[in-house]
Scaffold this motif. Structure first.
Motif, PDB file in Angstrom:
ATOM      1  N   TRP A 109     135.886  37.773   7.629  1.00 31.63           N
ATOM      2  CA  TRP A 109     135.359  36.485   7.191  1.00 31.63           C
ATOM      3  C   TRP A 109     135.190  35.516   8.348  1.00 31.63           C
ATOM      4  N   ASP A 110     136.135  35.517   9.280  1.00 32.23           N
ATOM      5  CA  ASP A 110     135.970  34.646  10.444  1.00 32.23           C
ATOM      6  C   ASP A 110     134.802  35.115  11.308  1.00 32.23           C
ATOM      7  N   SER A 111     134.622  36.414  11.424  1.00 31.10           N
ATOM      8  CA  SER A 111     133.473  36.932  12.171  1.00 31.10           C
ATOM      9  C   SER A 111     132.170  36.509  11.505  1.00 31.10           C
ATOM     10  N   PHE A 127     125.892  40.520   5.855  1.00 30.94           N
ATOM     11  CA  PHE A 127     127.298  40.880   5.707  1.00 30.94           C
ATOM     12  C   PHE A 127     127.528  42.355   6.026  1.00 30.94           C
ATOM     13  N   ALA A 128     126.516  43.191   5.784  1.00 36.16           N
ATOM     14  CA  ALA A 128     126.649  44.607   6.115  1.00 36.16           C
ATOM     15  C   ALA A 128     126.709  44.837   7.621  1.00 36.16           C
ATOM     16  N   LEU A 129     126.190  43.897   8.395  1.00 34.34           N
ATOM     17  CA  LEU A 129     126.174  44.038   9.855  1.00 34.34           C
ATOM     18  C   LEU A 129     127.373  43.371  10.532  1.00 34.34           C
ATOM     19  N   VAL A 130     128.093  42.526   9.804  1.00 30.18           N
ATOM     20  CA  VAL A 130     129.266  41.868  10.382  1.00 30.18           C
ATOM     21  C   VAL A 130     130.379  42.896  10.555  1.00 30.18           C
ATOM     22  N   PRO A 131     130.980  42.985  11.735  1.00 32.10           N
ATOM     23  CA  PRO A 131     132.036  43.991  11.948  1.00 32.10           C
ATOM     24  C   PRO A 131     133.260  43.734  11.083  1.00 32.10           C
ATOM     25  N   LEU A 132     133.888  44.814  10.629  1.00 28.50           N
ATOM     26  CA  LEU A 132     135.076  44.697   9.794  1.00 28.50           C
ATOM     27  C   LEU A 132     136.319  44.393  10.622  1.00 28.50           C
ATOM     28  N   ARG A 133     136.360  44.920  11.818  1.00 30.95           N
ATOM     29  CA  ARG A 133     137.533  44.722  12.661  1.00 30.95           C
ATOM     30  C   ARG A 133     137.349  43.525  13.588  1.00 30.95           C
ATOM     31  N   GLU A 134     138.466  43.057  14.091  1.00 34.77           N
ATOM     32  CA  GLU A 134     138.447  41.858  14.938  1.00 34.77           C
ATOM     33  C   GLU A 134     137.722  42.119  16.253  1.00 34.77           C
ATOM     34  N   ARG A 135     136.946  41.138  16.657  1.00 34.23           N
ATOM     35  CA  ARG A 135     136.267  41.166  17.945  1.00 34.23           C
ATOM     36  C   ARG A 135     136.776  40.017  18.799  1.00 34.23           C
ATOM     37  N   SER A 136     136.340  39.964  20.035  1.00 33.97           N
ATOM     38  CA  SER A 136     136.815  38.929  20.950  1.00 33.97           C
ATOM     39  C   SER A 136     136.447  37.529  20.475  1.00 33.97           C
ATOM     40  N   THR A 174     136.054  36.692  17.159  1.00 31.55           N
ATOM     41  CA  THR A 174     136.372  36.524  15.741  1.00 31.55           C
ATOM     42  C   THR A 174     137.156  35.247  15.479  1.00 31.55           C
ATOM     43  N   ARG A 175     138.174  34.961  16.273  1.00 33.58           N
ATOM     44  CA  ARG A 175     139.028  33.804  16.020  1.00 33.58           C
ATOM     45  C   ARG A 175     138.274  32.488  16.117  1.00 33.58           C
ATOM     46  N   LEU A 176     137.161  32.477  16.818  1.00 31.56           N
ATOM     47  CA  LEU A 176     136.371  31.251  16.907  1.00 31.56           C
ATOM     48  C   LEU A 176     135.781  30.869  15.553  1.00 31.56           C
ATOM     49  N   GLY A 177     135.713  31.838  14.652  1.00 33.72           N
ATOM     50  CA  GLY A 177     135.180  31.557  13.322  1.00 33.72           C
ATOM     51  C   GLY A 177     136.042  30.623  12.505  1.00 33.72           C
ATOM     52  N   ALA A 178     137.277  30.391  12.935  1.00 30.94           N
ATOM     53  CA  ALA A 178     138.149  29.458  12.216  1.00 30.94           C
ATOM     54  C   ALA A 178     137.816  28.011  12.537  1.00 30.94           C
ATOM     55  N   TYR A 179     136.895  27.785  13.472  1.00 32.72           N
ATOM     56  CA  TYR A 179     136.619  26.421  13.922  1.00 32.72           C
ATOM     57  C   TYR A 179     135.132  26.096  13.852  1.00 32.72           C
ATOM     58  N   THR A 180     134.487  26.610  12.836  1.00 29.60           N
ATOM     59  CA  THR A 180     133.046  26.399  12.721  1.00 29.60           C
ATOM     60  C   THR A 180     132.695  24.934  12.484  1.00 29.60           C
ATOM     61  N   MET A 181     133.602  24.159  11.895  1.00 31.55           N
ATOM     62  CA  MET A 181     133.277  22.764  11.645  1.00 31.55           C
ATOM     63  C   MET A 181     133.091  21.994  12.948  1.00 31.55           C
ATOM     64  N   TYR A 182     133.813  22.369  13.991  1.00 31.91           N
ATOM     65  CA  TYR A 182     133.620  21.739  15.297  1.00 31.91           C
ATOM     66  C   TYR A 182     132.211  22.023  15.812  1.00 31.91           C
ATOM     67  N   VAL A 183     131.810  23.260  15.716  1.00 27.32           N
ATOM     68  CA  VAL A 183     130.471  23.631  16.180  1.00 27.32           C
ATOM     69  C   VAL A 183     129.413  22.940  15.331  1.00 27.32           C
ATOM     70  N   TYR A 184     129.634  22.929  14.025  1.00 27.43           N
ATOM     71  CA  TYR A 184     128.638  22.372  13.120  1.00 27.43           C
ATOM     72  C   TYR A 184     128.404  20.890  13.382  1.00 27.43           C
ATOM     73  N   ILE A 237     126.548  27.626  23.435  1.00 27.00           N
ATOM     74  CA  ILE A 237     126.939  26.326  22.869  1.00 27.00           C
ATOM     75  C   ILE A 237     127.961  26.516  21.756  1.00 27.00           C
ATOM     76  N   ALA A 238     127.712  27.493  20.892  1.00 28.80           N
ATOM     77  CA  ALA A 238     128.643  27.747  19.783  1.00 28.80           C
ATOM     78  C   ALA A 238     130.011  28.159  20.308  1.00 28.80           C
ATOM     79  N   VAL A 239     130.049  29.030  21.304  1.00 35.42           N
ATOM     80  CA  VAL A 239     131.325  29.466  21.869  1.00 35.42           C
ATOM     81  C   VAL A 239     132.044  28.291  22.523  1.00 35.42           C
ATOM     82  N   LEU A 240     131.329  27.503  23.308  1.00 36.93           N
ATOM     83  CA  LEU A 240     131.936  26.384  24.015  1.00 36.93           C
ATOM     84  C   LEU A 240     132.545  25.368  23.047  1.00 36.93           C
ATOM     85  N   LEU A 241     131.825  25.026  22.005  1.00 38.00           N
ATOM     86  CA  LEU A 241     132.290  23.985  21.090  1.00 38.00           C
ATOM     87  C   LEU A 241     133.443  24.442  20.208  1.00 38.00           C
ATOM     88  N   ALA A 242     133.694  25.738  20.162  1.00 38.85           N
ATOM     89  CA  ALA A 242     134.821  26.247  19.384  1.00 38.85           C
ATOM     90  C   ALA A 242     136.060  26.490  20.232  1.00 38.85           C
TER      91      ALA A 242
END
Length: 362
Positions: free
Chosen positions: A4-6, A253-262, A264-274, A310-315
Motif C-alpha cells: 500500500w505504501d508503494s 495495482f497489478a504492477l505495484v510490487p508486493l514486497r518492499e522496495r527502497s 516504499t517507506r516514502l509512501g507514508a508521507y505522500t501528503m508532504y509531496v502533495y 521532486i517526489a523523492v526529495l519532498l518525502a
C-alpha cells in the motif's frame, strides 16, 4: 504490508508528473497522450487507497478532531500560503476559502469522504448509490467547484470502492497481496499499452470532446459540452470514463510490487509531496520555461525524471522536519480539550497510511 505504501508513492509520483507535463501538452502530442492516460486513473487510484484505510464506524472524538487537525487546518494554512504567493506574483485579490487552490481540492474531498462514509455504510447498496450521485451531479449546473463539491461527489465512488474492498475482506480472501501470477503483470502492461495507443490514436477526437476536462470531474455536463442544457447521454460518458478508470486502476495495482522496495517507506508521507510539490512547480509553469521544448523525445523523459526526483526529495526526513508544523499542525488552542491535539499522539497520513511508529519531533 508494503504494497500500500508503494502504491501510494507511485500515485503521488503520477500526481507530480501530471502537473509537471501539463504545459508540455500544448506543444507535444505525445505529452498530451501521456497526460490523458495519467489523469484517467491516478486520482481514482488515490481515492481507492484512501477509502481502503477509512473506517465507517461512528467516529470517536479523537477521530473527529483529526479531520480538523489533519485536513481542515492544513487546508486553511495552505490556502493562505497560496493567496500570499499569488498576491506577490500575480496581484491576486483577497483569499477565498470556498475555492480551493490547485491541488488543495483533495484535502476538502478527504474531509467530506470521511464525514459521509458512516452514512453510506448504512445503505444496502452503497456503491450503487455513490455511482448514481457521481453521474447525477453532472446534470446539476449549481454544483460546481465551490468547496470542491463537484469533484468530491464525482470521485466518491472510488473512495467508497476502497472502503468496500476492505469491509468485505476482498483483498485478503482472494490473497491478492500474497501471490501474483506472471500474467497479472503482463496483463497490466498490456492494458497500459492499449490505453497509450488509444490516447495517441484518438488524440484529435479526445481534443474535440475536451476529454481532459471530463477527467477532472469538476464541471457539469452542459459546461463541458458547451450547450445550454446537459444532453441525456452525458451521464453515460461519465460512466464510461469511470469504467476506464477502474480498468486502469486494476492494471496499476497489478504492477505495484508486493514486497518492499527502497522507496516504499516514502509512501507514508505522500501528503508532504502533495501539498509542497505545487510550490516547486509553480515557477516553472508560470515562467513559460516548459513551453516549446524540443525535441520531445529528450525533454519529456527529463521532465518525468524530474517529477520522480521532486517526489523523492519532498518525502525525505529533512523536508518533513521543516514543514511538519504546516502539514501536521497540532493546534491545542483550537480545542476545548487540548488533549485532542496531543503532540504525543500517533499520527496517520490522512490519505490512509498507517505508520509503524512515530518519528521523533524536531
Amino acid at each position: 504490508m508494503p504494497f500500500w505504501d508503494s502504491a501510494r508513492f507511485a500515485c503521488i509520483v503520477l500526481v507530480v508528473l501530471g502537473h509537471a507535463i501539463q504545459r508540455l501538452t500544448y506543444d507535444s502530442d505525445i505529452a498530451y497522450a501521456l497526460y490523458l492516460v495519467v489523469y484517467a486513473f491516478h486520482m481514482p487510484a488515490f481515492a481507492i487507497i484512501s477509502g481502503y484505510f477509512s473506517k465507517s464506524d461512528a467516529p470517536s472524538r479523537r477521530q473527529m478532531a483529526r479531520i480538523l487537525t489533519d485536513i481542515l487546518v492544513p487546508y486553511v494554512i495552505f490556502e493562505m500560503l497560496w493567496w500570499l504567493t499569488k498576491t506577490l506574483t500575480e496581484g491576486a485579490s483577497g483569499p477565498n476559502l470556498t475555492q480551493p487552490s490547485w491541488t488543495l481540492w483533495f484535502l476538502l474531498a478527504l474531509g467530506i469522504f470521511r464525514l459521509v462514509l458512516p452514512y453510506l455504510a448504512l445503505l444496502r447498496w452503497p456503491l450503487a448509490w455513490t455511482v448514481a450521485v457521481s453521474v447525477g451531479v453532472g446534470y446539476l449546473p449549481n454544483v460546481d467547484s465551490t468547496f470542491s463539491l463537484s469533484r468530491t461527489l464525482g470521485f466518491l465512488p472510488f473512495f467508497a470502492l476502497g472502503w468496500w474492498l476492505r469491509e468485505r475482506d476482498v483483498v485478503e480472501r482472494l490473497r491478492l497481496l500474497e501471490r501474483r501470477p506472471w500474467w497479472t503483470r503482463a496483463g497490466g502492461l498490456a492494458v497500459f499499452a492499449v490505453a497509450g495507443w488509444a490516447a495517441w490514436a484518438g488524440l484529435a477526437g479526445w481534443d474535440e470532446m475536451d476529454l481532459r476536462n471530463w477527467l477532472f470531474y469538476d464541471n457539469d455536463y452542459a459546461h463541458m459540452i458547451g450547450s445550454g442544457a446537459a444532453p441525456w447521454w452525458a451521464g453515460a460518458v461519465r460512466l464510461a470514463i469511470m469504467a476506464v478508470a477502474l480498468v486502469l486502476c486494476a492494471a496499476f495495482f497489478a504492477l505495484v510490487p508486493l514486497r518492499e522496495r527502497s522507496w516504499t517507506r516514502l509512501g507514508a508521507y505522500t501528503m508532504y509531496v502533495y501539498l509542497l510539490h505545487s510550490f516547486v512547480l509553480y515557477p516553472f509553469r508560470q515562467s513559460g520555461v516548459l513551453r516549446g521544448l524540443d525535441p520531445t523525445w529528450l525533454w519529456l523523459p527529463l521532465v518525468c525524471l524530474l517529477s520522480v526526483a521532486i517526489a523523492v526529495l519532498l518525502a525525505t526526513r529533512p523536508v518533513r522536519r521543516v514543514f511538519r508544523p504546516l502539514i501536521e499542525p497540532r493546534p491545542r488552542w483550537l480545542f476545548a480539550d487540548p488533549s485532542l491535539a496531543s503532540r504525543t499522539d500517533r499520527r496517520n497520513d490522512p490519505t490512509g497510511s498507517r505508520r509503524p511508529h512515530e518519528e521523533p519531533r524536531s
